[in-house]
Design a protein around this motif. Structure first.
Motif, PDB file in Angstrom:
ATOM      1  N   LYS A 252       0.830  -1.202   0.000  1.00 11.17           N
ATOM      2  CA  LYS A 252       0.000   0.000   0.000  1.00 11.17           C
ATOM      3  C   LYS A 252       0.868   1.256   0.000  1.00 11.17           C
ATOM      4  O   LYS A 252       1.849   1.359   0.706  1.00 11.17           O
ATOM      5  CB  LYS A 252      -0.911   0.001   1.237  1.00 11.17           C
ATOM      6  CG  LYS A 252      -1.921   1.136   1.219  1.00 11.17           C
ATOM      7  CD  LYS A 252      -2.856   1.008   2.397  1.00 11.17           C
ATOM      8  CE  LYS A 252      -3.848   2.111   2.542  1.00 11.17           C
ATOM      9  NZ  LYS A 252      -3.684   3.326   1.818  1.00 11.17           N
ATOM     10  N   LEU A 253       0.477   2.203  -0.852  1.00 13.29           N
ATOM     11  CA  LEU A 253       1.206   3.474  -0.940  1.00 13.29           C
ATOM     12  C   LEU A 253       0.854   4.375   0.232  1.00 13.29           C
ATOM     13  O   LEU A 253      -0.278   4.360   0.717  1.00 13.29           O
ATOM     14  CB  LEU A 253       0.818   4.207  -2.238  1.00 13.29           C
ATOM     15  CG  LEU A 253       1.162   3.555  -3.559  1.00 13.29           C
ATOM     16  CD1 LEU A 253       0.544   4.334  -4.704  1.00 13.29           C
ATOM     17  CD2 LEU A 253       2.657   3.499  -3.741  1.00 13.29           C
TER      18      LEU A 253
ATOM     19  N   GLN B  27       3.272   9.269  -1.208  1.00 13.54           N
ATOM     20  CA  GLN B  27       3.639   8.556  -2.433  1.00 13.54           C
ATOM     21  C   GLN B  27       2.510   8.650  -3.470  1.00 13.54           C
ATOM     22  O   GLN B  27       2.758   8.868  -4.653  1.00 13.54           O
ATOM     23  CB  GLN B  27       3.932   7.084  -2.133  1.00 13.54           C
ATOM     24  CG  GLN B  27       5.213   6.846  -1.370  1.00 13.54           C
ATOM     25  CD  GLN B  27       5.333   5.396  -0.908  1.00 13.54           C
ATOM     26  OE1 GLN B  27       4.344   4.769  -0.534  1.00 13.54           O
ATOM     27  NE2 GLN B  27       6.556   4.878  -0.953  1.00 13.54           N
ATOM     28  N   ALA B  28       1.292   8.493  -2.992  1.00 15.29           N
ATOM     29  CA  ALA B  28       0.138   8.578  -3.888  1.00 15.29           C
ATOM     30  C   ALA B  28       0.015   9.986  -4.467  1.00 15.29           C
ATOM     31  O   ALA B  28      -0.274  10.148  -5.655  1.00 15.29           O
ATOM     32  CB  ALA B  28      -1.133   8.196  -3.143  1.00 15.29           C
ATOM     33  N   GLN B  29       0.256  11.001  -3.643  1.00 18.33           N
ATOM     34  CA  GLN B  29       0.193  12.379  -4.134  1.00 18.33           C
ATOM     35  C   GLN B  29       1.232  12.615  -5.228  1.00 18.33           C
ATOM     36  O   GLN B  29       0.954  13.269  -6.223  1.00 18.33           O
ATOM     37  CB  GLN B  29       0.403  13.380  -2.991  1.00 18.33           C
ATOM     38  CG  GLN B  29      -0.819  13.584  -2.133  1.00 18.33           C
ATOM     39  CD  GLN B  29      -0.577  14.562  -0.983  1.00 18.33           C
ATOM     40  OE1 GLN B  29       0.552  14.958  -0.701  1.00 18.33           O
ATOM     41  NE2 GLN B  29      -1.651  14.930  -0.311  1.00 18.33           N
TER      42      GLN B  29
ATOM     43  N   LYS C  69       2.453  10.350  -7.256  1.00 16.88           N
ATOM     44  CA  LYS C  69       1.972   9.653  -8.455  1.00 16.88           C
ATOM     45  C   LYS C  69       0.846  10.461  -9.124  1.00 16.88           C
ATOM     46  O   LYS C  69       0.799  10.555 -10.353  1.00 16.88           O
ATOM     47  CB  LYS C  69       1.472   8.251  -8.110  1.00 16.88           C
ATOM     48  CG  LYS C  69       2.586   7.261  -7.870  1.00 16.88           C
ATOM     49  CD  LYS C  69       2.024   5.862  -7.765  1.00 16.88           C
ATOM     50  CE  LYS C  69       3.109   4.838  -7.625  1.00 16.88           C
ATOM     51  NZ  LYS C  69       3.797   4.528  -8.881  1.00 16.88           N
TER      52      LYS C  69
ATOM     53  N   SER D 239      -7.153   7.916  -7.833  1.00 15.24           N
ATOM     54  CA  SER D 239      -6.819   7.866  -6.403  1.00 15.24           C
ATOM     55  C   SER D 239      -7.302   6.570  -5.765  1.00 15.24           C
ATOM     56  O   SER D 239      -6.575   5.937  -4.996  1.00 15.24           O
ATOM     57  CB  SER D 239      -7.455   9.053  -5.672  1.00 15.24           C
ATOM     58  OG  SER D 239      -6.991  10.264  -6.198  1.00 15.24           O
TER      59      SER D 239
ATOM     60  N   LEU E   1      -5.226   3.714  -6.740  1.00 16.18           N
ATOM     61  CA  LEU E   1      -3.958   3.672  -5.994  1.00 16.18           C
ATOM     62  C   LEU E   1      -4.156   3.181  -4.563  1.00 16.18           C
ATOM     63  O   LEU E   1      -3.192   3.027  -3.825  1.00 16.18           O
ATOM     64  CB  LEU E   1      -3.315   5.064  -5.979  1.00 16.18           C
ATOM     65  CG  LEU E   1      -2.801   5.577  -7.324  1.00 16.18           C
ATOM     66  CD1 LEU E   1      -2.333   7.025  -7.200  1.00 16.18           C
ATOM     67  CD2 LEU E   1      -1.673   4.702  -7.844  1.00 16.18           C
TER      68      LEU E   1
ATOM     69  N   LEU F 235      -6.219   4.658  -2.117  1.00 13.12           N
ATOM     70  CA  LEU F 235      -6.485   5.671  -1.092  1.00 13.12           C
ATOM     71  C   LEU F 235      -7.895   5.528  -0.540  1.00 13.12           C
ATOM     72  O   LEU F 235      -8.811   5.092  -1.237  1.00 13.12           O
ATOM     73  CB  LEU F 235      -6.308   7.078  -1.675  1.00 13.12           C
ATOM     74  CG  LEU F 235      -4.899   7.460  -2.130  1.00 13.12           C
ATOM     75  CD1 LEU F 235      -4.894   8.887  -2.667  1.00 13.12           C
ATOM     76  CD2 LEU F 235      -3.899   7.342  -0.995  1.00 13.12           C
TER      77      LEU F 235
END
Length: 157
Positions: free
Chosen positions: A4-5, A9-11, A13, A32, A35, A37
């Motif tokens: 899991k990000l 990290q997700a932001q 990407k 999102s 990914l 979230l």
């Protein structure tokens, strides 16, 4: 090991996702969730993208209208409908349509109509007219323009 990000990290990407092509809010929200979230993390990420100008609905709408008209030769009706599907506000749709110059709009319509008329291989005039009109309506052009063009072309032939 956890795949899991983190939110950061997700932001990052999502920043990349928004930087290489204009995106609408709906696309970013969907990405999102892909990914991994959670809803509150999605909200945080969207706010971050808006504050840092990675996500801008007006800019997206203008770019979308410009691109679809110039490249795919879509008419205003199709562009408006596609923007509505993406939940773009009415005011941003209005701004987006200002990207299309009236002279260019008419030139693209004339080019598309003449090109399509010549490619239709149909001996029955009524069937040819229907194919011509259906094609231009699917592309999102106004029916009054289509009718006027058909009248003009049928007089020439």
């Amino acid at each position: 090991m956890n795949n899991k990000l983190t939110v950061i990290q997700a932001q990052l990407k999502l920043e990349y996702y928004c930087s290489y092509q204009e995106r609408c809010h709906q696309e970013v929200v969907q990405k999102s969730y892909e990914l991994g979230l959670k809803p509150n993390e999605v909200d945080t990420a969207i706010v971050h993208l808006l504050q840092n100008n990675f996500l801008n609905e007006e800019r997206f709408a203008r770019s979308f209208a410009r691109g679809k008209h110039c490249i795919k030769k879509w008419g205003k009706i199709r562009i408006v409908n596609e923007l509505k599907l993406r939940h773009i506000s009415a005011s941003n749709i209005k701004y987006a349509l200002t990207e299309i110059l009236e002279e260019e709009y008419q030139e693209n319509f004339d080019y598309l109509a003449k090109r399509h008329w010549e490619t239709i291989r149909e001996s029955n005039v009524l069937k040819k007219k229907k194919k011509f009109c259906d094609y231009l309506l699917r592309k999102g052009w106004e029916s009054n323009l289509i009718y006027e063009k058909w009248q003009e072309i049928s007089i020439e032939k």
